[in-house]
Every structure is written in C-alpha cells, then in structure tokens.
Design a protein around this motif. Structure first.
Motif, PDB file in Angstrom:
ATOM      1  N   ALA A   1      18.205  31.378  90.549  1.00  0.00           N
ATOM      2  CA  ALA A   1      18.612  30.270  91.411  1.00  0.00           C
ATOM      3  C   ALA A   1      19.923  30.641  92.091  1.00  0.00           C
ATOM      4  O   ALA A   1      20.871  31.094  91.428  1.00  0.00           O
ATOM      5  N   LEU A   2      19.979  30.460  93.404  1.00  0.00           N
ATOM      6  CA  LEU A   2      21.156  30.874  94.173  1.00  0.00           C
ATOM      7  C   LEU A   2      21.565  29.764  95.132  1.00  0.00           C
ATOM      8  O   LEU A   2      20.722  29.179  95.805  1.00  0.00           O
TER       9      LEU A   2
ATOM     10  N   LYS B   1      26.811  30.737  93.814  1.00  0.00           N
ATOM     11  CA  LYS B   1      26.426  30.304  92.472  1.00  0.00           C
ATOM     12  C   LYS B   1      25.069  30.908  92.129  1.00  0.00           C
ATOM     13  O   LYS B   1      24.124  30.842  92.927  1.00  0.00           O
ATOM     14  N   LEU B   2      24.978  31.483  90.940  1.00  0.00           N
ATOM     15  CA  LEU B   2      23.752  32.133  90.469  1.00  0.00           C
ATOM     16  C   LEU B   2      23.420  31.615  89.079  1.00  0.00           C
ATOM     17  O   LEU B   2      24.321  31.370  88.267  1.00  0.00           O
ATOM     18  N   GLU B   3      22.134  31.469  88.801  1.00  0.00           N
ATOM     19  CA  GLU B   3      21.741  31.035  87.457  1.00  0.00           C
ATOM     20  C   GLU B   3      20.417  31.675  87.057  1.00  0.00           C
ATOM     21  O   GLU B   3      19.446  31.667  87.827  1.00  0.00           O
ATOM     22  N   TYR B   4      20.417  32.221  85.840  1.00  0.00           N
ATOM     23  CA  TYR B   4      19.196  32.772  85.248  1.00  0.00           C
ATOM     24  C   TYR B   4      18.784  31.873  84.088  1.00  0.00           C
ATOM     25  O   TYR B   4      19.570  31.605  83.183  1.00  0.00           O
ATOM     26  N   LEU B   5      17.541  31.414  84.124  1.00  0.00           N
ATOM     27  CA  LEU B   5      16.967  30.616  83.049  1.00  0.00           C
ATOM     28  C   LEU B   5      15.789  31.367  82.449  1.00  0.00           C
ATOM     29  O   LEU B   5      14.885  31.795  83.172  1.00  0.00           O
TER      30      LEU B   5
ATOM     31  N   CYS C   1      23.859  39.083  98.866  1.00  0.00           N
ATOM     32  CA  CYS C   1      23.346  38.501  97.625  1.00  0.00           C
ATOM     33  C   CYS C   1      22.069  37.702  97.885  1.00  0.00           C
ATOM     34  O   CYS C   1      21.106  37.786  97.110  1.00  0.00           O
ATOM     35  N   VAL C   2      22.069  36.915  98.952  1.00  0.00           N
ATOM     36  CA  VAL C   2      20.873  36.131  99.281  1.00  0.00           C
ATOM     37  C   VAL C   2      19.665  37.050  99.421  1.00  0.00           C
ATOM     38  O   VAL C   2      18.581  36.788  98.873  1.00  0.00           O
ATOM     39  N   ASN C   3      19.830  38.155 100.122  1.00  0.00           N
ATOM     40  CA  ASN C   3      18.737  39.112 100.298  1.00  0.00           C
ATOM     41  C   ASN C   3      18.364  39.791  98.985  1.00  0.00           C
ATOM     42  O   ASN C   3      17.183  40.002  98.689  1.00  0.00           O
ATOM     43  N   ALA C   4      19.368  40.125  98.191  1.00  0.00           N
ATOM     44  CA  ALA C   4      19.112  40.840  96.938  1.00  0.00           C
ATOM     45  C   ALA C   4      18.364  39.980  95.928  1.00  0.00           C
ATOM     46  O   ALA C   4      17.607  40.507  95.100  1.00  0.00           O
ATOM     47  N   PHE C   5      18.577  38.661  95.977  1.00  0.00           N
ATOM     48  CA  PHE C   5      17.968  37.779  94.979  1.00  0.00           C
ATOM     49  C   PHE C   5      16.774  36.989  95.503  1.00  0.00           C
ATOM     50  O   PHE C   5      16.247  36.133  94.797  1.00  0.00           O
ATOM     51  N   ARG C   6      16.358  37.283  96.712  1.00  0.00           N
ATOM     52  CA  ARG C   6      15.193  36.591  97.256  1.00  0.00           C
ATOM     53  C   ARG C   6      13.963  36.882  96.394  1.00  0.00           C
ATOM     54  O   ARG C   6      13.673  38.027  96.056  1.00  0.00           O
ATOM     55  N   ASP C   7      13.265  35.831  95.995  1.00  0.00           N
ATOM     56  CA  ASP C   7      12.042  35.935  95.176  1.00  0.00           C
ATOM     57  C   ASP C   7      12.286  36.606  93.821  1.00  0.00           C
ATOM     58  O   ASP C   7      11.379  37.183  93.226  1.00  0.00           O
ATOM     59  N   SER C   8      13.511  36.528  93.326  1.00  0.00           N
ATOM     60  CA  SER C   8      13.843  37.177  92.055  1.00  0.00           C
ATOM     61  C   SER C   8      13.730  36.247  90.860  1.00  0.00           C
ATOM     62  O   SER C   8      13.773  36.703  89.711  1.00  0.00           O
ATOM     63  N   GLY C   9      13.626  34.951  91.107  1.00  0.00           N
ATOM     64  CA  GLY C   9      13.653  33.995  90.011  1.00  0.00           C
ATOM     65  C   GLY C   9      15.044  33.501  89.677  1.00  0.00           C
ATOM     66  O   GLY C   9      15.203  32.589  88.856  1.00  0.00           O
TER      67      GLY C   9
ATOM     68  N   ARG D   1      20.600  31.961  78.656  1.00  0.00           N
ATOM     69  CA  ARG D   1      20.817  31.383  79.987  1.00  0.00           C
ATOM     70  C   ARG D   1      22.126  31.965  80.510  1.00  0.00           C
ATOM     71  O   ARG D   1      23.118  32.067  79.766  1.00  0.00           O
ATOM     72  N   VAL D   2      22.145  32.355  81.775  1.00  0.00           N
ATOM     73  CA  VAL D   2      23.334  32.975  82.355  1.00  0.00           C
ATOM     74  C   VAL D   2      23.680  32.267  83.666  1.00  0.00           C
ATOM     75  O   VAL D   2      22.834  32.147  84.553  1.00  0.00           O
ATOM     76  N   VAL D   3      24.916  31.803  83.747  1.00  0.00           N
ATOM     77  CA  VAL D   3      25.414  31.093  84.924  1.00  0.00           C
ATOM     78  C   VAL D   3      26.598  31.876  85.478  1.00  0.00           C
ATOM     79  O   VAL D   3      27.459  32.337  84.721  1.00  0.00           O
ATOM     80  N   ALA D   4      26.641  32.056  86.778  1.00  0.00           N
ATOM     81  CA  ALA D   4      27.732  32.812  87.396  1.00  0.00           C
ATOM     82  C   ALA D   4      28.210  32.113  88.653  1.00  0.00           C
ATOM     83  O   ALA D   4      27.423  31.510  89.386  1.00  0.00           O
ATOM     84  N   GLU D   5      29.517  32.204  88.878  1.00  0.00           N
ATOM     85  CA  GLU D   5      30.106  31.769  90.138  1.00  0.00           C
ATOM     86  C   GLU D   5      30.972  32.901  90.673  1.00  0.00           C
ATOM     87  O   GLU D   5      31.830  33.438  89.949  1.00  0.00           O
ATOM     88  N   LEU D   6      30.739  33.261  91.938  1.00  0.00           N
ATOM     89  CA  LEU D   6      31.474  34.338  92.585  1.00  0.00           C
ATOM     90  C   LEU D   6      32.358  33.723  93.666  1.00  0.00           C
ATOM     91  O   LEU D   6      31.864  33.051  94.573  1.00  0.00           O
TER      92      LEU D   6
END
Length: 515
Positions: free
Chosen positions: A209-210, A245-249, A199-207, A309-314
């Motif tokens: 928040a992880l 934890k992931l968050e899209y704003l 996940c860290v690699n997949a969301f790097r520079d994606s905007g 706004r989307v908040v996720a916890e895995l």
C-alpha cells in the motif's frame, strides 16, 4: 531497474559441461587451493600455481577447455582465519572475481564459494553473491544515458553453493538496487517529487500500500518540522517536499510490527547555516535512509514473509536556501506538540524524522509487538567514531528487549556489521533550551564531527520531539525504538560520490524474519 539474476545450480556437472545453460565461466571463491573438493579442479589449480605463483594469491584466469566457458577464475579469500576478520572477506573475493569475469567477456558465469564452514561464515556464499550485485551495479544516470551500450552486461550468475537460495538473494538484490538508485542519483533527477514517482513505479502491483502526500496545507499541518526544512523549496515545483507512506501486510495473523522512518533529504545545502568550503558536495546522498527503507519494502513485496506487518514513512525534502528559508532561533511546534528551537538549520534530518516518528508512534500504540526504527545519514560524528559502520542507538525499551544486539548479530552474519552506541543522560542535557521559550533545542551550532556525543544526542532529541519519550520502560505502553545512523555506511569508497551500499537493508530484513 538494474538487475543481474541469480540462478540455483544444483548439479555440479554444469562445471564440466561447456554448452550447458550457456554458462561461460567458472568463478571459484576459495580460501585455499587445497580446499577445492573436485579433483579435476584441484589438479588444474595446483598445476597452474606451480607455473604461476599468483594463482591462489590474487585473482587469476586460467585457460580450462574442459570447463564451462573454457575458463576458470580463481579469486582467493584472504585472511579468513584471522580472529578479527568477518564474512566480508568472502564479499571482497567475490567482487574481485566477478569484475575479472566480466572483463573476460563472461555474461553467464557460474560461481562456487568454498570455505563457508558455519559460525561467522555461515552465510558466506550468500554474502558473496550479494557482493557481486554491489560490484556490478551502475548509476541510474549512466544507464539512462546508455553509457555502456557497447558493453555486454552480465545476464545471470549461477550459484553452485547456496542451496535453493536464489529466490531470497534475488529479492534482496532487487531491493538493494532500488535503494542504490534512490540514494545515488543526482538531486534534479531524484528530487523529492521524482523520488516519490520512482517509488510509485517501483511498487505498482506489488501488494504494498502506497500513499504520497504532496499538498502543502496537509504537509504544513501534519509535518510542520519537515515543512520548515522544505519551506524555501515550496516556491519551486520540482523541489517541493513529499511524504511517501508504505505498508506491507502479510497473509494471516500479524505477530510483530516494524515501523520505519526514513530520512530523505534529497539535497542538503545546510539551509541558512550554509555548508561552505566545499562541504556541499555529495549532499545528494543525504537521502540514503529513505532509500534503504524503500528498498527493504521492495524486498518484502517480493518475498511476502508471514507474521510481520511493516509500516514506513519516508520524508523527502530539499533543504534549500532563499528568502523563505527557516533560520536558527526559530521555534516550531512539531507534530507531537513539542516546541522546538532550531539550533542549526544544517541539523535538518532530525526535524524530518521527528514528525515521521510522531505519526508512527500513533500507529505503534495500537500495533502488535511493535518495534520502531529511524534510518538516516544523520551525522558526521558517526563517521568520526565508527568509520564506515552503521551505529545503532536504542532507547531503554529496545535495549532491555535486546533489539540492537539481535540486529547486530544478524547484520554481522550477512556482511553489514554495525556498532551499538549507548544513549546516556548527557545526551538529554544537550537538547535543553536554556531560554525556557521552547521545550527542546534541536542541536548545538557546531559541526557534529567536533561535538562530543555528536551522533548519540540526536537520538535523545528524536525521542523527545516525536513523543516517544512518553513510552519508556516504566510507561503503561512502552515502545522499543532504535535509531540507525548510516552516514558512514550508506556509501563506499569515495566519501562524496562512492557507490551506494543500501545498508542496512539486509541486516534489517534478517532481523525481522528471524524469530
């Protein structure tokens, strides 16, 4: 990550230009040969049907020197006029056709979908394109082992009937491919730490928040039920739990908030209530909920929709056995402060979700127009009830707001149909601890598949154990919550090792962006 690009093709002359943009086959997905509007194609197909009765009835390849790549693949859509069919008939035809195109050696086929005439087939062309991605995906282990190195992979699919939809479809496909990789990969390659790293690699520079929580003291303090599930795994560093934890704003004003808890049991032995008789096989797929939510967040990071706004916890954990394993009859106080008696250690997913939902509850009370969801491969009972379909179990607030019905409508149009399942008073009676020592019983001690209301009553437990029960319809601050059990829909085909589907990613995305 695996990906075949979709490309919008607006000029139908590309069909007849054998050197244009490298297109090397034409795939026609159609309910009938008579529905083909291009005269040249129709004549070719009808002439071929006069010679070979299979044409128009099963997927066939025609020699067509005047067309892109010199070959026409006709993949018929079966029974599309049947009252009980849905858009998946187009997905089926597209999958058969794209597999045949690949077998012929095509690497850049054009696809034209006919018969998408509104109503239940309004998004047939889009569903057909996404189905090609499902058909072509290969497991991460095979890709890393370079199993198909000698085989030319498909590079792109040209879309002749989607109307500027390639951007959306590519984003959905990228999200689904991430979800498939996370769900479908074996338990050492995709252990809890490895899942978090992926996940860290997949969301790097994606905007997006992880944050990854890995410290044992923090996990045991803030996620006590989850940590109990993973207690025996802490002794092995590569198996230790994680919470991602992931968050899209969005840019601009937030109009609605969506909060997701994803079950990521990377391997489920059953714990002290050990799975026996071969029942442990396939349990590396028990992370399908967390995988689908991660894929959804990836799609959001690409499309960047406004207003939400989307908040996720895995919750990522291995339900290991050993001297440190938690056991049935233990009483554990969860994050919401509720005392839970363990009824069966093989009912571990609801424990993971309860802590995640409790954290999301605290965020939801301060959020704009919140909707909460849990996504999990939770019960065998849902498979007994609904086969390969997702079940949605709503609380009263969500049901009154029509959350499930709107989600069901969008999911059906996009080829991920789901069933609505009612939460009833009986479900709350099942989680009462008769001893009085605890406030809740996590489960009975029989398999869910032979338990009456075996997929509904876990939603009652989740409401109580997470503190969401205090936010019902009559509460000062009601919160809409929907539990999605994807045990039947997370994979297809072989029940143990079938291809991951990434369901219900597409339906959830459409639910969020359609006002």
């Amino acid at each position: 990550m695996f990906q075949v690009d979709f490309i919008d093709v607006k000029d139908e002359q590309a069909i007849f230009d054998t050197g244009r943009d490298g297109w090397d086959a034409l795939l026609l997905v159609t309910p009938s040969l008579e529905a083909i509007p291009q005269q040249e194609l129709a004549q070719l197909a009808l002439h071929a049907a006069g010679v070979d009765k299979r044409v128009g009835k099963s997927a066939t390849v025609l020699f067509a020197p005047g067309l892109a790549g010199g070959k026409l693949i006709i993949s018929p859509v079966a029974n599309h006029q049947d009252d009980y069919e849905d858009v998946r008939v187009f997905a089926d035809a597209a999958r058969t056709g794209i597999a045949l195109a690949k077998d012929t050696g095509a690497v850049r086929p054009l696809m034209l979908v006919l018969g998408a005439d509104g109503g239940r087939y309004a998004f047939a062309a889009q569903v057909a394109a996404l189905a090609c991605g499902q058909e072509l995906w290969q497991p991460l282990e095979a890709r890393e082992a370079n199993v198909d190195a000698s085989e030319a992979p498909l590079q792109a699919i040209g879309l002749l009937s989607v109307n500027d939809g390639a951007g959306l479809l590519n984003a959905l496909a990228i999200g689904r491919n991430l979800a498939r990789d996370l769900c479908g990969t074996e338990p050492e390659r995709m252990s809890a730490p490895a899942f978090a790293d992926y996940c860290v690699n997949a969301f790097r520079d994606s905007g997006i928040a992880l944050e990854v929580i890995e410290d044992r003291d923090v996990l045991e303090r803030d996620y006590p039920l989850l940590s109990a599930v993973g207690r025996a795994s802490f002794a092995v560093s590569r198996h230790q739990p994680r919470v991602v934890k992931l968050e899209y704003l969005p840019e601009g004003e937030v109009e609605r908030t969506f909060l997701f808890a994803g079950k990521g049991v990377v391997y489920d032995t059953g714990g002290a209530d050990l799975k026996v008789g071969g029942a442990m096989a396939g349990m590396s797929r028990d992370k399908g909920g967390a995988a689908a939510v991660a894929g959804l967040m990836k799609t959001l990071s690409i499309l960047k929709p406004k207003g939400i706004r989307v908040v996720a916890e895995l919750g990522l954990v291995r339900n290991s056995i050993g001297s440190e394993a938690f056991v049935t009859d233990e009483i554990i106080t969860g994050h919401a402060g509720v005392r839970v008696r363990i009824g069966n250690t093989d009912a571990e997913g609801r424990l993971v979700l309860a802590d995640l939902l409790s954290h999301l509850r605290l965020k939801a009370v301060a959020a704009v127009q919140p909707e909460l969801f849990s996504v999990a491969t939770l019960t065998g009972h849902v498979v007994r009830c609904y086969g390969g379909y997702t079940a949605a179990v709503e609380n009263s607030v969500a049901r009154n707001a029509g959350v499930g019905s709107r989600l069901q409508e969008q999911a059906a149009l996009w080829g991920e149909p789901l069933e609505l399942s009612m939460l009833r008073r009986d479900d709350f009676a099942k989680i009462r601890d008769v001893s009085g020592a605890a406030e809740l019983l996590s489960s009975n001690n029989a398999p869910s598949s032979v338990t009456a209301r075996g997929h509904q009553y876990p939603a009652a437990f989740l409401l109580k154990a997470s503190g969401l029960a205090a936010h019902g319809a009559a509460a000062p601050q009601p919160l809409a919550y929907t539990h999605l059990d994807i045990a039947g829909s997370a994979t297809e085909g072989d029940p143990l090792y079938g291809k991951p589907t990434a369901a219900p990613l597409v339906g959830l995305f459409q639910h969020m962006v359609i006002k």
